[in-house]
Every structure is written in structure tokens, then in C-alpha cells.
Design a protein around this motif. Structure first.
Motif, PDB file in Angstrom:
ATOM      1  N   UNK A 153      -0.117  -4.291   3.701  1.00 44.74           N
ATOM      2  CA  UNK A 153      -1.372  -3.465   4.061  1.00 44.74           C
ATOM      3  C   UNK A 153      -0.864  -1.742   3.859  1.00 44.74           C
ATOM      4  N   UNK A 154       0.272  -1.514   4.403  1.00 41.70           N
ATOM      5  CA  UNK A 154       0.766  -0.196   4.223  1.00 41.70           C
ATOM      6  C   UNK A 154       1.049  -0.027   2.479  1.00 41.70           C
ATOM      7  N   UNK A 155       1.693  -0.935   1.882  1.00 41.72           N
ATOM      8  CA  UNK A 155       1.815  -0.678   0.422  1.00 41.72           C
ATOM      9  C   UNK A 155       0.615  -0.632  -0.311  1.00 41.72           C
ATOM     10  N   UNK A 156      -0.139  -1.485   0.119  1.00 39.66           N
ATOM     11  CA  UNK A 156      -1.444  -1.373  -0.836  1.00 39.66           C
ATOM     12  C   UNK A 156      -2.602  -0.290  -0.585  1.00 39.66           C
ATOM     13  N   UNK A 157      -2.538   0.315   0.754  1.00 37.62           N
ATOM     14  CA  UNK A 157      -3.221   1.229   1.048  1.00 37.62           C
ATOM     15  C   UNK A 157      -2.596   2.503   0.113  1.00 37.62           C
ATOM     16  N   UNK A 158      -1.365   2.780   0.044  1.00 38.14           N
ATOM     17  CA  UNK A 158      -0.786   3.592  -0.751  1.00 38.14           C
ATOM     18  C   UNK A 158      -1.146   3.331  -2.383  1.00 38.14           C
ATOM     19  N   UNK A 159      -0.926   2.375  -2.798  1.00 35.58           N
ATOM     20  CA  UNK A 159      -1.271   2.187  -4.255  1.00 35.58           C
ATOM     21  C   UNK A 159      -2.887   2.448  -4.709  1.00 35.58           C
ATOM     22  N   UNK A 160      -3.761   1.849  -3.918  1.00 34.90           N
ATOM     23  CA  UNK A 160      -5.053   2.095  -3.771  1.00 34.90           C
ATOM     24  C   UNK A 160      -5.813   3.121  -3.635  1.00 34.90           C
ATOM     25  N   UNK A 167      -6.007   1.053   6.930  1.00 31.06           N
ATOM     26  CA  UNK A 167      -5.559  -0.277   6.048  1.00 31.06           C
ATOM     27  C   UNK A 167      -5.929  -1.532   6.935  1.00 31.06           C
ATOM     28  N   UNK A 168      -6.223  -1.690   8.159  1.00 26.52           N
ATOM     29  CA  UNK A 168      -6.623  -2.975   8.671  1.00 26.52           C
ATOM     30  C   UNK A 168      -8.029  -3.183   8.296  1.00 26.52           C
ATOM     31  N   UNK A 169      -8.806  -2.606   7.683  1.00 25.71           N
ATOM     32  CA  UNK A 169      -9.835  -2.811   7.064  1.00 25.71           C
ATOM     33  C   UNK A 169      -9.478  -3.950   5.878  1.00 25.71           C
ATOM     34  N   UNK A 170      -8.542  -3.679   5.324  1.00 18.28           N
ATOM     35  CA  UNK A 170      -8.138  -4.574   4.310  1.00 18.28           C
ATOM     36  C   UNK A 170      -8.032  -5.926   4.888  1.00 18.28           C
ATOM     37  N   UNK A 242     -10.071  15.159  -4.108  1.00 15.66           N
ATOM     38  CA  UNK A 242      -8.726  15.138  -3.605  1.00 15.66           C
ATOM     39  C   UNK A 242      -8.223  14.149  -4.623  1.00 15.66           C
ATOM     40  N   UNK A 243      -7.962  14.194  -5.832  1.00 11.25           N
ATOM     41  CA  UNK A 243      -7.481  13.008  -6.945  1.00 11.25           C
ATOM     42  C   UNK A 243      -6.056  13.014  -6.704  1.00 11.25           C
ATOM     43  N   UNK A 244      -5.447  11.815  -7.034  1.00  9.57           N
ATOM     44  CA  UNK A 244      -4.129  11.478  -6.830  1.00  9.57           C
ATOM     45  C   UNK A 244      -3.529  10.700  -7.952  1.00  9.57           C
ATOM     46  N   UNK A 245      -2.368  10.004  -7.836  1.00 10.91           N
ATOM     47  CA  UNK A 245      -2.132   8.934  -8.581  1.00 10.91           C
ATOM     48  C   UNK A 245      -2.258   7.481  -8.405  1.00 10.91           C
ATOM     49  N   UNK A 246      -3.075   7.341  -7.300  1.00 14.84           N
ATOM     50  CA  UNK A 246      -3.560   6.212  -7.017  1.00 14.84           C
ATOM     51  C   UNK A 246      -4.385   5.222  -7.981  1.00 14.84           C
ATOM     52  N   UNK A 247      -4.717   3.959  -7.610  1.00 20.33           N
ATOM     53  CA  UNK A 247      -5.752   3.438  -8.764  1.00 20.33           C
ATOM     54  C   UNK A 247      -7.092   3.858  -8.216  1.00 20.33           C
ATOM     55  N   UNK A 248      -7.561   4.286  -7.279  1.00 15.74           N
ATOM     56  CA  UNK A 248      -8.827   4.801  -7.225  1.00 15.74           C
ATOM     57  C   UNK A 248      -9.141   5.999  -7.887  1.00 15.74           C
ATOM     58  N   UNK A 270     -10.880  -6.525  -5.851  1.00 16.19           N
ATOM     59  CA  UNK A 270      -9.532  -7.230  -6.318  1.00 16.19           C
ATOM     60  C   UNK A 270      -8.684  -6.733  -5.629  1.00 16.19           C
ATOM     61  N   UNK A 271      -8.295  -5.397  -5.500  1.00 11.57           N
ATOM     62  CA  UNK A 271      -7.184  -4.939  -5.196  1.00 11.57           C
ATOM     63  C   UNK A 271      -7.028  -4.957  -3.516  1.00 11.57           C
ATOM     64  N   UNK A 272      -8.414  -4.693  -2.920  1.00 12.44           N
ATOM     65  CA  UNK A 272      -8.429  -4.853  -1.575  1.00 12.44           C
ATOM     66  C   UNK A 272      -7.968  -6.122  -0.945  1.00 12.44           C
ATOM     67  N   UNK A 273      -8.551  -7.195  -1.582  1.00 11.21           N
ATOM     68  CA  UNK A 273      -8.570  -8.502  -1.235  1.00 11.21           C
ATOM     69  C   UNK A 273      -7.287  -9.413  -1.716  1.00 11.21           C
ATOM     70  N   UNK A 274      -7.600  -9.422  -2.930  1.00  8.35           N
ATOM     71  CA  UNK A 274      -6.518 -10.433  -3.741  1.00  8.35           C
ATOM     72  C   UNK A 274      -5.213  -9.639  -3.614  1.00  8.35           C
ATOM     73  N   UNK A 275      -5.265  -8.426  -3.884  1.00  5.95           N
ATOM     74  CA  UNK A 275      -3.693  -7.849  -3.686  1.00  5.95           C
ATOM     75  C   UNK A 275      -3.069  -7.860  -2.529  1.00  5.95           C
TER      76      UNK A 275
END
Length: 435
Positions: A153-160, A167-170, A242-248, A270-275
Motif C-alpha cells: 500500500x505504501x509503495x503503490x500509493x507513491x507510484x500511483x 492508502x487503505x482505500x486501496x 500539482x503534477x509529479x512523476x507518478x502514474x496519475x 488496474x493499479x489500485x486493485x490488481x497492482x
């Protein structure tokens, strides 16, 4: 195995209740050796061909022209309506080349070796913090939720690009989608809105309620996850300024010209669930392997630097978190001597392929000294998992922390397993440790 015996075995393999006691490995092994491809009746569907051998699974996955991800989607169960099918076809997971490659190129830059290397120090920090929290907390703990669930959850939140406090929504979304066959997960609500952002609270206002029978709407259709899609759009508006380097941010930059609204929503899904799911269940699966094989735990503790990479690969192979995926035959063909007709469902069993004795010697044995083999945990062919490198990095970081900062890990009760014929899930795993 007689026709009657085979029918009984395939009924057990299909039944999600079977997996509460563990997967039917003996039945899979016998069918794999004697038949390779078997017909499975569905109580609520037309039935499907189950592919059990490693070589045949690879063949199906690398031939999207014959075995399509788009024709019927990639889940065993057919979408409930034609409208649902059309919507899920806008997800990268349910696309065939060249459409699949178009979307994959957009998000692949978040998973290059350089990108994962840049993320590694944060993953290692998260792993240290989680083990800190475990050691300072109650002993025993529920390793599945208190430790294993939070690292991805920590990692996916950063990437996404999801705020960490959301993150616990994911976690909840994954439970509702992956655990739709399990009463505990189907209505999951672990996220505390008072600790989340205003974005999360706004999206949660759209979360569906269980019906009088306690059932949530079908999470595989768009109407079943209105809070997830609402959050995706709210987060997108937040990211525009507030754009960044994340997938969003990457998706937003390409959205107007390259991807449709439906594709944007499905990529977020896909990223929030399957990821989240492969690693969330791969970590406790690896822990179960160490708990049940104390000689292998001792070997890893004695030489973690040299053995952790092999241990991670063996944990993934031995547990195999995602057990099956579905394709649909586009034309009549033959596989392992079986005639498959156009339109037939073809379901590959990663669980069986990863125990194929023609590829893995003594496949039921958990052995962290095993040469890394050709396991199929992350798939094969054009749909090979983009997040495989990041998943391995997280497993290495967490298990290195665990074996170097404890003197022993042991079970404190039996694990509770997910009622699912898709995900080999671990709901609870009581673990006791010695410092």
C-alpha cells in the motif's frame, strides 16, 4: 483418472470454498500429468478449458491472436452484461496488441530499472518502519494485515500518486473486487475516513451499501465501484495543479490526446486493485513457507545476503498468489491434444504450471537453494507484469529486515485463507517472533 473422477476433481478446483482449506494441489497434479487440458463445468456459466502444464500455459499467454484477453475479459466469470464487457475492454489487462501496447508504453516508464532503483530506498525505509512497528507492538501479531498488507500500500500509493493517508482505500477496494466470493472481504471497510484526505471523504460518500441480504453490487462492473472512480477523477483534478512523476500525472499528461475517460478510469482501477493483490498475498504466502519449513528459515537467517533473492523467487513459485487467468479462443485450435473451438474460454493455471515436475524438480518442496526457475507468477508474453521488479524489491526488503531483526518466527495459530478460486489470499496470519 476416470471421467467421473476428473469431473469431481474439476468441480473441487472450480469451487471457491475449496480454497479456504488450501488449493487442491493433488488433484491439479494428477490432472496435469494425465491430461494437461481439462474441461471444467461452471454452475453459473458455459464452462471452460483449464490449462495445467507449464509449456501449454506459456503457449497460450504468448499467442494473443489465438487466445484473446479482449474477447471475454481475463476473469473466469463472464461480465454480467454486454455493457460491462465493453467497459472492461478499456482496461489494459483486457486488451490485445496493438491497443495493449499503446497503453503499456504510457505507464512503463514508472517501472523501468532506473525508476525502481530510485524507489528502492523508500521501499527499504517502509520495510524498516513496518518491522519496527511489529516489534514494538503486540506479540503475536496478525502478520497478514499488520505487516504484509501495508508495504504494497505504501509503495503503490507513491507510484500511483495517492496521498499516503488514503492508502487503505486501496485495501478496501481490493477486498471488494478480489474477495467478492468471500463474505469477510466483499463488504470490507477498513479505511478510517477521519484519517484520510478530503478527496477520500468525498469519494466515500458514493460508496454503495449492502442490500438487505448483505450483498454489495457486482464490483466487476462500473456501477459496483462508484467511489473508486470518483476518487480517480478527484485525484486527477488535484494532480493537475500539482503534477509529479507518478502514474496519475503521466496519465493526465496523455489523457486528452491519447486515452479516453474509460481507459483512464480502468487504468486507475488496474493499479489500485490488481497492482496491490499479488504482493499483498505473496508476502504472507512467503511467511507461511518459512513457518512451515524451519530448516529453510534457519538457512535464510544464516546467509540472508546470498539467499534472499532465491528465497523470494521460491516463495513466489511455491505460493503463487494469482492462481488463474482467462483467455478466449478466437479460432478453433488444438492444445495438448484437445480440440478447442472458437469462443471457448481458456483458463491458464499458474498454480499448476508452477508445480510442473517437468520444469521444477520435486515441485512441492519449498527450497530456497533452488536455482531460480521459470515460474509464471508474473505471467508471460505481452501481458508480463509491469510491477514484477518493484514486487521483488519489496519482498527482498521486508524479509531481509524480518530475518535480521528477529531471532525466530513461528506460527501463533492457523492462517485464515480467502474463499476464492482466483487469488490465493491470506486474510489472517497469527505470527509470534523472538527478538
Amino acid at each position: 483418472m476416470t471421467v467421473s473422477d476428473a469431473a469431481g476433481a474439476t468441480a473441487r478446483i472450480h469451487d471457491p470454498a475449496t480454497y479456504v482449506q488450501g488449493p487442491p494441489l493433488a488433484e491439479l497434479a494428477r490432472l496435469r500429468r494425465e491430461r494437461g487440458v481439462v474441461w471444467v463445468d461452471e454452475p453459473d456459466g458455459p464452462g471452460y478449458w483449464l490449462v495445467l502444464r507449464h509449456a501449454d500455459v506459456e503457449r497460450v499467454l504468448k499467442d494473443p491472436a489465438t487466445f484473446s484477453s479482449a474477447f471475454g475479459g481475463t476473469q473466469i466469470r463472464d461480465p454480467l452484461t454486454g455493457e460491462d464487457l465493453e467497459y472492461v475492454r478499456r482496461m489494459m489487462l483486457n486488451m490485445d496488441p496493438p491497443e495493449h501496447a499503446r497503453l503499456r508504453r504510457l505507464v512503463a516508464k514508472s517501472f523501468t530499472p532506473r525508476a525502481v532503483a530510485a524507489l528502492t530506498s523508500r521501499i527499504e525505509e517502509h520495510a524498516r518502519n513496518l518491522v519496527d512497528r511489529m516489534i514494538k507492538g503486540a506479540n503475536p501479531c496478525d502478520f497478514a494485515k499488520d505487516v504484509a498488507a501495508d508495504l504494497p500500500l505504501y509503495t503503490l500509493a507513491e507510484v500511483l500518486g495517492v496521498p499516503g493517508q488514503d492508502r487503505w482505500l486501496l485495501f478496501d477496494w481490493s477486498n471488494r473486487v478480489i474477495g467478492w466470493q468471500d463474505e469477510d472481504y466483499a463488504t470490507s471497510a477498513a479505511f478510517d475516513p477521519t484519517k484520510g484526505t478530503e478527496l477520500a471523504r468525498s469519494a466515500l460518500a458514493l460508496r454503495p451499501e449492502p442490500d438487505p441480504n448483505g450483498r454489495m453490487p457486482d464490483p466487476r462492473g462500473r456501477a459496483g465501484m462508484p467511489d473508486l472512480y470518483a476518487y480517480a477523477h478527484l485525484l486527477a483534478e488535484h494532480k493537475r495543479s500539482r503534477p509529479g512523476g507518478d502514474i496519475m500525472s503521466i496519465l493526465l499528461a496523455a489523457r486528452d490526446e491519447t486515452i479516453s475517460t474509460e481507459e483512464f478510469e480502468n487504468l486507475f482501477w488496474l493499479f489500485a486493485v490488481a497492482g496491490n493483490e499479488t504482493l499483498r498475498n505473496g508476502i504472507p504466502g512467503g511467511m507461511i513457507a518459512l513457518l512451515r519449513h524451519p530448516d529453510q528459515q534457519r538457512a535464510l537467517r544464516a546467509n540472508p545476503d546470498d539467499l534472499v533473492d532465491r528465497a523470494v523467487e521460491e516463495m513466489l513459485r511455491w505460493w503463487t498468489p494469482v492462481m488463474v487467468f482467462r483467455r478466449t479462443a478466437t479460432a478453433s485450435t488444438e492444445l495438448a491434444g484437445v480440440r478447442i473451438e472458437a469462443g471457448d474460454k481458456v483458463v491458464v493455471s499458474f498454480l499448476s504450471a508452477n508445480r510442473d515436475e517437468t520444469v521444477f524438480a520435486d515441485p512441492d518442496r519449498f527450497d530456497i537453494h533452488r536455482e531460480p526457475g521459470r515460474h509464471l507468477v508474473f505471467g508471460h508474453g505481452p501481458h508480463f507484469c509491469l510491477g514484477a521488479m518493484a514486487a521483488r524489491t519489496q519482498l527482498r526488503a521486508l524479509f531481509r529486515e524480518l530475518v535480521t531483526r528477529t531471532s525466530w518466527l513461528e506460527p501463533a495459530g492457523e492462517p485464515a485463507l480467502l474463499r476464492s478460486n482466483f487469488q490465493r489470499g491470506v486474510k489472517r496470519l497469527p505470527v509470534r517472533w523472538s527478538r
